[in-house]
Design an enzyme around this catalytic site. Sequence first.
Site, PDB file in Angstrom:
ATOM      1  N   ASP A   1       8.959  36.881  25.740  1.00 35.65           N
ATOM      2  CA  ASP A   1       9.239  35.660  26.510  1.00 35.65           C
ATOM      3  C   ASP A   1      10.235  35.971  27.626  1.00 35.65           C
ATOM      4  O   ASP A   1      10.947  36.976  27.576  1.00 35.65           O
ATOM      5  CB  ASP A   1       9.779  34.531  25.616  1.00 35.65           C
ATOM      6  CG  ASP A   1      11.136  34.826  24.996  1.00 35.65           C
ATOM      7  OD1 ASP A   1      11.383  35.986  24.584  1.00 35.65           O
ATOM      8  OD2 ASP A   1      11.978  33.903  24.909  1.00 35.65           O
TER       9      ASP A   1
ATOM     10  N   GLU B   1      13.212  34.767  22.149  1.00 34.66           N
ATOM     11  CA  GLU B   1      14.545  35.351  22.262  1.00 34.66           C
ATOM     12  C   GLU B   1      15.395  34.582  23.255  1.00 34.66           C
ATOM     13  O   GLU B   1      16.576  34.320  23.015  1.00 34.66           O
ATOM     14  CB  GLU B   1      14.445  36.828  22.692  1.00 34.66           C
ATOM     15  CG  GLU B   1      15.740  37.615  22.488  1.00 34.66           C
ATOM     16  CD  GLU B   1      16.714  37.555  23.653  1.00 34.66           C
ATOM     17  OE1 GLU B   1      17.848  38.025  23.484  1.00 34.66           O
ATOM     18  OE2 GLU B   1      16.369  37.029  24.730  1.00 34.66           O
TER      19      GLU B   1
HETATM   20  N1  BES Z   1      18.442  40.971  27.547  1.00 34.07           N
HETATM   21  C1  BES Z   1      19.330  39.869  27.344  1.00 34.07           C
HETATM   22  C2  BES Z   1      20.653  40.292  26.728  1.00 34.07           C
HETATM   23  C3  BES Z   1      21.486  41.052  27.723  1.00 34.07           C
HETATM   24  C4  BES Z   1      22.080  40.359  28.753  1.00 34.07           C
HETATM   25  C5  BES Z   1      21.622  42.397  27.650  1.00 34.07           C
HETATM   26  C6  BES Z   1      22.811  41.042  29.706  1.00 34.07           C
HETATM   27  C7  BES Z   1      22.332  43.081  28.604  1.00 34.07           C
HETATM   28  C8  BES Z   1      22.909  42.403  29.646  1.00 34.07           C
HETATM   29  C9  BES Z   1      18.671  38.853  26.458  1.00 34.07           C
HETATM   30  O1  BES Z   1      17.312  38.698  26.700  1.00 34.07           O
HETATM   31  C10 BES Z   1      19.305  37.529  26.730  1.00 34.07           C
HETATM   32  O2  BES Z   1      19.421  37.108  27.837  1.00 34.07           O
HETATM   33  N2  BES Z   1      19.684  36.848  25.693  1.00 34.07           N
HETATM   34  C11 BES Z   1      20.169  35.533  25.762  1.00 34.07           C
HETATM   35  C12 BES Z   1      20.233  35.094  24.335  1.00 34.07           C
HETATM   36  C13 BES Z   1      20.679  33.711  24.091  1.00 34.07           C
HETATM   37  C14 BES Z   1      19.765  32.703  24.736  1.00 34.07           C
HETATM   38  C15 BES Z   1      20.799  33.458  22.614  1.00 34.07           C
HETATM   39  C16 BES Z   1      21.531  35.494  26.427  1.00 34.07           C
HETATM   40  O3  BES Z   1      22.338  36.411  26.249  1.00 34.07           O
HETATM   41  O4  BES Z   1      21.779  34.525  27.157  1.00 34.07           O
HETATM   42 ZN    ZN Z   2      16.201  40.066  27.012  1.00 32.16          ZN
END
Ligand code: BES
Ligand code: ZN
Length: 453
Positions: free
Chosen positions: A88, A153
């Site tokens: 997603d 996710e």
């Molecule tokens: N890939 C990201 C996490 C991430 C962000 C890794 C910045 C490295 C640098 C992941 O897909 C993400 O954005 N996760 C969300 C999760 C949340 C909605 C629970 C986030 O961190 O906002």
């Molecule tokens: Zn991600």
Amino acid sequence: MSDPIAYVRERQRESLAELIDFLRIPSISTQPEQQAETAAAAQWLADKMKQAGLENVEIIPTPHHPLVYADWLHAGDAPTVLIYGHYDVQPAEPLDLWESPPFEPTVRDDYLYARGSSDDKGQVYIHVKAVEAILKCYGRLPVNVKFIVEGEEEIGGESLSHFIPQNKAKLAADVALVSDTAMVSAQQPAIVYGLRGLCYAFIDITGPKRDLHSGSFGGGINNPLNVLAHIIAKLKDEDGRILIPGFYDEVRPLTGQERHILAQFPLDEAAWLAETGAPEPWGEPEFTLVERLGARPTLDVHGIIGGYTGAGAKTVLPSKVHAKVSMRLVPDQDPEEIGRLLKAYIAELAPPSVTVEVTVGHGAPASITDFNIPAMQAAAQAYATAFGQEPVFMREGGSIPVVSAFQSDLGVETVLMGFGLPSDQIHAPNERFYLPNFYRGIETSIHFLQNLG
Ligand code: BES
Ligand code: ZN
């Protein structure tokens, strides 16, 4: 028959074409109107997994978006690797800021521009291509492999969080492998050993039953938009300290040793600042920038809706206003407890002249991985072989909800082997993936599986 590295090098063009197909599917998990497209992305991935030679490929329905599972389990006593990713993506808005449309993947220079290119379709597809290359060349893998790829996710991973404890045997593994983070730079790989958690909340305030003329009623009826501004202003002080009573109670203090490790982190502050375009860095004065970015909790407002936002002026007291807020959490803060504290504090701040409702949405605890496990060495060596540079170990401010669930429900530690770059513009317009990292990522994944076997 060539070896897997030669195999993938000869097929870079095909791998790119496939990734472009994957990226054309607007699998935006948060938008109900993209439900079918999100399912289509799951199906696309399942088909590619079958073609790669993976077995038991399944699309597992959930109350929301499906999970994709696949495995190859013929490596006997060799370790089992659980590979996780998400198909997603975040919404693409604001659309007018994209140089090429978000779901029409476009290569410019060495970058592939599209929503999801780096986060996370490009990164999860790396492992499908790696497994495929080893299977096509040798007919077998050096380790047992299970894939679990989710479609929620970006909205908190709820369905997977219920699936994991109910399917412990199916997901049992020695280690998990996740590529959903960034390297320090194109030359400097990084293994993330700490992720922040999250607690997302919605604040809804209702004043009068309908919008009112601000001349006739202003001064005598409390304006919910003003109340919202007051409440938001009391959540955090000017230096970034969060004012919710009890918020810091469970924060595990940073040890001297960890502050020392974080101080070694090669952050080029000027380049980092230039990347953001902000006039200067900001945050809690008693913590360094690296600490503020990964090892301290935060609170941010992500959206405020209310009143007249069209062109020109309108004098109105709005009836209903809304805000979206999230708190990034660190060990040992509990997202549910933090949600309760926020609710209690806002209830105290709310004046009786309006109705204030706080709804706590998705959440995830922070995670810290033990980096003395053998798989970390296998990963470090794999990076060194593919990139010519040993990785650094770092904490990341973003969240990947599944990592703490793997720890607590399966007892499995995760190697966060990222191939993104800080300049990938994930969640923003013009998200991109650095193509040399896509190809080197596939090679790194091959080396990792071989080192572990
Ligand atoms: N890939 C990201 C996490 C991430 C962000 C890794 C910045 C490295 C640098 C992941 O897909 C993400 O954005 N996760 C969300 C999760 C949340 C909605 C629970 C986030 O961190 O906002
Ligand atoms: Zn991600």
